[in-house]
Design an enzyme around this catalytic site. Structure first.
Site, PDB file in Angstrom:
ATOM      1  N   ASP A 107       0.847  -1.181   0.000  1.00  0.00           N
ATOM      2  CA  ASP A 107       0.000   0.000   0.000  1.00  0.00           C
ATOM      3  C   ASP A 107       0.887   1.238   0.000  1.00  0.00           C
ATOM      4  O   ASP A 107       2.107   1.149   0.113  1.00  0.00           O
ATOM      5  CB  ASP A 107      -0.978  -0.008   1.175  1.00  0.00           C
ATOM      6  CG  ASP A 107      -0.264  -0.121   2.519  1.00  0.00           C
ATOM      7  OD1 ASP A 107       0.970  -0.259   2.519  1.00  0.00           O
ATOM      8  OD2 ASP A 107      -0.941  -0.085   3.552  1.00  0.00           O
ATOM      9  N   ASP A 138      -3.138  -3.408   6.735  1.00  0.00           N
ATOM     10  CA  ASP A 138      -3.199  -2.901   8.105  1.00  0.00           C
ATOM     11  C   ASP A 138      -4.594  -2.911   8.713  1.00  0.00           C
ATOM     12  O   ASP A 138      -4.739  -2.797   9.925  1.00  0.00           O
ATOM     13  CB  ASP A 138      -2.631  -1.475   8.190  1.00  0.00           C
ATOM     14  CG  ASP A 138      -3.340  -0.514   7.244  1.00  0.00           C
ATOM     15  OD1 ASP A 138      -4.375  -0.895   6.669  1.00  0.00           O
ATOM     16  OD2 ASP A 138      -2.858   0.624   7.081  1.00  0.00           O
ATOM     17  N   ASP A 151      -8.363  -6.210   5.659  1.00  0.00           N
ATOM     18  CA  ASP A 151      -7.188  -6.728   4.954  1.00  0.00           C
ATOM     19  C   ASP A 151      -6.835  -8.148   5.383  1.00  0.00           C
ATOM     20  O   ASP A 151      -6.053  -8.829   4.711  1.00  0.00           O
ATOM     21  CB  ASP A 151      -5.961  -5.833   5.210  1.00  0.00           C
ATOM     22  CG  ASP A 151      -6.067  -4.507   4.488  1.00  0.00           C
ATOM     23  OD1 ASP A 151      -6.760  -4.448   3.458  1.00  0.00           O
ATOM     24  OD2 ASP A 151      -5.463  -3.523   4.958  1.00  0.00           O
TER      25      ASP A 151
END
Length: 844
Positions: free
Chosen positions: A309, A581, A585
């Site tokens: 990310d 996180d 996820d």
């Protein structure tokens, strides 16, 4: 029990230490590491030491009491070495267990700090947020839209809404229980029970028997050791029988058979493997990468794709408010000479601050709040005396949040909203022209790499609030542009990945223009179009597979879409490491070959689902983890080549004299002495070898590549076979050249043993690198190798010069002129070892 709720500062550190000493750690009774006594008992029961004890008894049967006692003394020395090595491995695992403990956010001494959950005590003030595991039983004092999944305790899958309670308590609806998952909202509560006294602890006694399963490489090693051991014992039995029948010396035959069994048994392999993996994980932890699952260490070297990310991984996760924009005004806070914030933008920043939590944990909210305190200082636009009535959190359907406030001066309620610009446009019910104008400005700000948020406000009469945000009559105020700079070490790390044949793709919820701008700064391929979550939803699996080959940027993706992307990449044969996180996820982290959670900003659920945890959340740490993964696997291969190579001449020198009618060349004491070289070389020298530069310039290894593959076994057998031929030649020549007499066999044995030991040192030096080293410049100095060499040479001197030890080894001092022969053979052997490394080998 709820005394801490009355104190906004929580406990002091001194109070916490005192209660921890009385109540004990906040942990459940789980399987404990091996005690020192148990470890010593397991080492003493290993086959190698049982064989040595049997040899000592045979020496006593032969009437060699002194030899028996000396042998047993060496046995205890080798046992002590094994004990130290395995204890080192245990300490590494204990350190990892401490690092992998769940974390808790608490208030102590008036400061918010993150501590290990095991350090919580009754009375601690704990802060909870979405995605956290409740670390202990809590009495809730402040609650904001809190829901908790209590299925771990009750079996009910529906989240349970929670509410705050008076200080006297208020039943289970105002309590959160250890181990349960926060699915929504935030809360602040006081610890009322820890460890075995918690609700989970009272029903969790069965956890005490949990034992971690062996890793694939450990299973492969155990199979190899078992097969070799069975073959060795069968061959040893045949040798003992043949020796007894041919010479009528049954005890000597049994001694020869046991010596051969000891020579064949690769008992150091399981110890080496355990030590490499545990120390590899420990070394990773020192680099701020926590390996929660040991198999992840061995798989890191096979990683072909990193899915990362943006925020906090490629960027610094230190948001700062850089730009404010309304329909009529704009302001840049990063000017060389900052000017005051225009009055026309005060309302925009005022309501942006009101849309944030007062106890901000999110980096964006922190940046907005800090900018408000700085830019609105001394104005009437900061409202410490306003009361929060309710809030509307973000949802997958609407990426915006609203907070409802009551002013002491107004009867109506005021609502502040912030979120994705398109969501704010939707809330404000703007027309197409105005929406397009705002979208163009969003595009321009995003192209500069800014994270863009929209802000709106509304007024609502006092009374019952509506069920959804859309029912408020919002007015659009403007846009905020927040900057999160790319970490300075990211471009170099991505270039290193590219050189290592590892592809990096970015998955983010940001605007496409922001994602592309950050990707360019980070060094990612930004030439091909980005794939948005909206586009992704329209693609079937076949079309998605075609797009994956060229797409490096995935933006505006939802967490559930990350799972689909991970599976699609795996279907293309990629070994995927993925960062995450959030709560949502967790499925993708589980599905990835290596799930990587953020240690600082990640949720506890994400950390528990992941195999690795980046304790400082940055991309360079992930590349470091890949580098260490390749190093562990490469060094394991070097150690196994050495183990195979060193066992071949030992086995041959134990077997061939019997077949050739010579006296025994190697005896148990010799095998034992060689173990003092082999074990430290494997577990100390090779484990400590640094990564060779070309290793990160080669493609990732195949995920199905075996540790004991053709390249490793063939190299070890060839190196060992060549050394065996040289040693047999030296021994035959010594028996022919040395003067006849009772001392000749002892002299020949001494020369052969010295040559074997010196050749082992040459074998260590040669195999410290995998490729062919043209000269000593390629080989970095190794303190571990220097200590092993110095200890080995000191041992040789003691064996040859101390008469009692020399007799135990069956040696006689040969003439001085003959000492050049072992040294010359060791140099010749090193040339042979290097020549074998020149041969082409698959599976590097």
């Amino acid at each position: 029990m709820t005394d801490a709720l009355a104190s906004p500062a929580g406990l002091t550190q001194a109070q916490a230490r005192q209660r921890l000493a009385i109540d004990g750690a906040n942990e459940l009774p789980v399987s404990k590491p091996r005690s020192l006594l148990r470890l010593a008992r397991e080492i003493a029961s290993e086959p190698m030491f049982l064989l040595l004890m049997a040899c000592g008894l045979i020496y006593l049967g032969l009437g060699s009491r002194r030899e028996a006692l000396m042998l047993l003394g060496f046995v205890f020395l080798v046992m002590a070495t094994s004990f130290v090595q395995q204890r080192r491995s245990e300490r590494s695992l204990e350190a990892l267990r401490e690092l992998s403990d769940p974390q808790a956010l608490v208030e102590r001494d008036g400061q918010v700090q993150r501590i290990a959950a095991r350090e919580l005590v009754v009375g601690d003030l704990v802060l909870l947020a979405e995605g956290d595991r409740v670390p202990a039983d809590l009495q809730l004092g402040e609650v904001a839209n809190l829901s908790v999944d209590e299925s771990l305790l009750t079996g009910e899958s529906a989240p349970v809404p929670k509410q705050s309670a008076p200080l006297a308590g208020g039943g289970t609806s105002s309590q959160a229980f250890a181990g349960c998952l926060v699915t929504q909202g935030t809360a602040r509560g006081s610890v009322i029970a820890t460890g075995a006294r918690s609700a989970l602890g009272r029903i969790g006694q069965s956890l005490a028997g949990i034992v971690a399963p062996p890793t694939p490489i450990q299973q492969e090693t155990r199979q190899v050791v078992k097969r070799v051991a069975l073959f060795g014992l069968a061959l040893a039995a045949l040798l003992a029988l043949a020796y007894g029948l041919a010479r009528g010396e049954w005890l000597q035959g049994l001694l020869a058979g046991l010596t051969l069994a000891m020579a064949i048994l690769p008992e150091e392999l399981p110890v080496v493997l355990s030590l490499f993996l545990s120390l590899g994980a420990w070394r990773l932890a020192r680099e701020k990468v926590l390996a929660r699952q040991i198999p992840a260490v061995e798989l890191l070297g096979a990683t072909t794709l990193l899915c990362v990310d943006k925020t906090g991984t490629l960027t610094a996760n230190r948001m700062a408010l850089r730009r404010l924009w309304s329909a009529d005004h704009g302001h840049d806070t990063a000017q060389a000479r900052p000017s005051p914030l225009p009055e026309a933008l005060h309302g925009l920043l005022e309501y942006a601050v009101l849309a944030c939590h007062r106890r901000a944990f999110d980096p964006m909210e922190t940046a907005i709040t800090e900018a408000g305190q700085r830019l609105l200082a001394g104005t009437e636009h900061l409202h410490a005396d306003w009361t929060l009535i309710d809030d509307y959190p973000l949802s997958p359907d609407l990426l915006a949040m609203s907070r409802v406030w009551r002013s002491p001066d107004l009867a109506a309620q005021l609502i502040a909203a912030k979120g994705a610009p398109e969501a704010i446009i939707d809330l404000c019910h703007l027309g197409a022209d105005q929406g397009a104008s705002i979208s163009n400005q969003v595009q321009a700000m995003a192209a500069d790499g800014l994270r863009v948020l929209g802000v709106a406000w509304a007024r609502f009469p006092a009374g019952d609030l509506p069920d959804q945000q859309h029912d408020f009559n919002f007015e659009f105020l403007g846009l905020l542009g927040l900057e999160d700079p790319v970490r300075p070490d990211v471009p170099q790390a991505i270039a290193e990945c590219r050189a290592a044949g590892i592809r990096v793709v970015m998955m983010t919820g940001d605007h496409p223009a922001t994602a592309v701008s950050v990707a360019r700064q980070a060094g990612l391929d930004a030439e091909t179009p980005a794939l948005t979550g909206v586009e992704l939803a329209t693609l079937d699996d076949a079309e998605l597979a075609r797009r994956l080959g060229s797409t490096h940027i995935f933006c505006r993706v939802q967490p559930e879409q990350k799972l689909r992307l991970v599976r699609a990449f795996q279907a293309r044969g990629e070994v995927v490491a993925m960062t995450g996180d959030g709560v949502n996820d967790a499925p993708a982290l589980k599905a990835a070959d290596i799930g990587v959670a953020m240690g600082a900003r990640g949720t506890e659920v994400a950390r528990q689902a992941a195999a690795l945890v980046l304790l400082n959340d940055d991309f360079a740490s992930l590349v470091t983890a890949v580098r260490y993964g390749r190093r562990v696997f490469a060094n394991l291969r070097k150690a196994i080549v050495f183990v195979v190579a060193v066992h071949v001449p030992i086995v041959g020198l134990s077997l061939m004299p019997v077949l050739l009618g010579w006296p025994l060349l190697l005896m148990p004491i010799h095998i034992l002495c060689l173990q003092l070289i082999i074990d430290p070389a494997c577990s100390v020298v090779f484990e400590a070898e640094s990564l060779e530069p070309e290793t990160m310039k080669a493609p990732p290894r195949r995920p199905d590549q075996r540790l004991f593959d053709q390249a490793v076994v063939a190299r070890g057998l060839l190196q060992g076979a060549g050394l065996l031929v040289m040693l047999l030649g030296l021994h035959a020549a010594a028996r022919a050249w040395l003067p006849e007499g009772p001392e000749r066999e002892g002299m020949a044995r001494a020369l052969s043993f010295v040559a074997l030991v010196l050749s082992n040192l040459a074998l260590i030096r040669t195999n410290r690198t995998w490729g062919f080293a043209a000269g000593p410049a390629r080989l970095k100095p190794s303190p571990q190798a220097a200590w092993v060499a110095a200890g080995t040479l000191a041992m040789l001197v003691a064996v040859l010069l101390i008469p009692m030890v020399r007799r135990l080894f069956g040696f006689e001092l040969p003439p001085p002129a003959t000492w050049l022969a072992p040294a010359g053979l060791a140099m010749l052997a090193m040339l042979w070892f290097k020549a074998v490394k020149r041969l082409p080998a698959r599976g590097r």
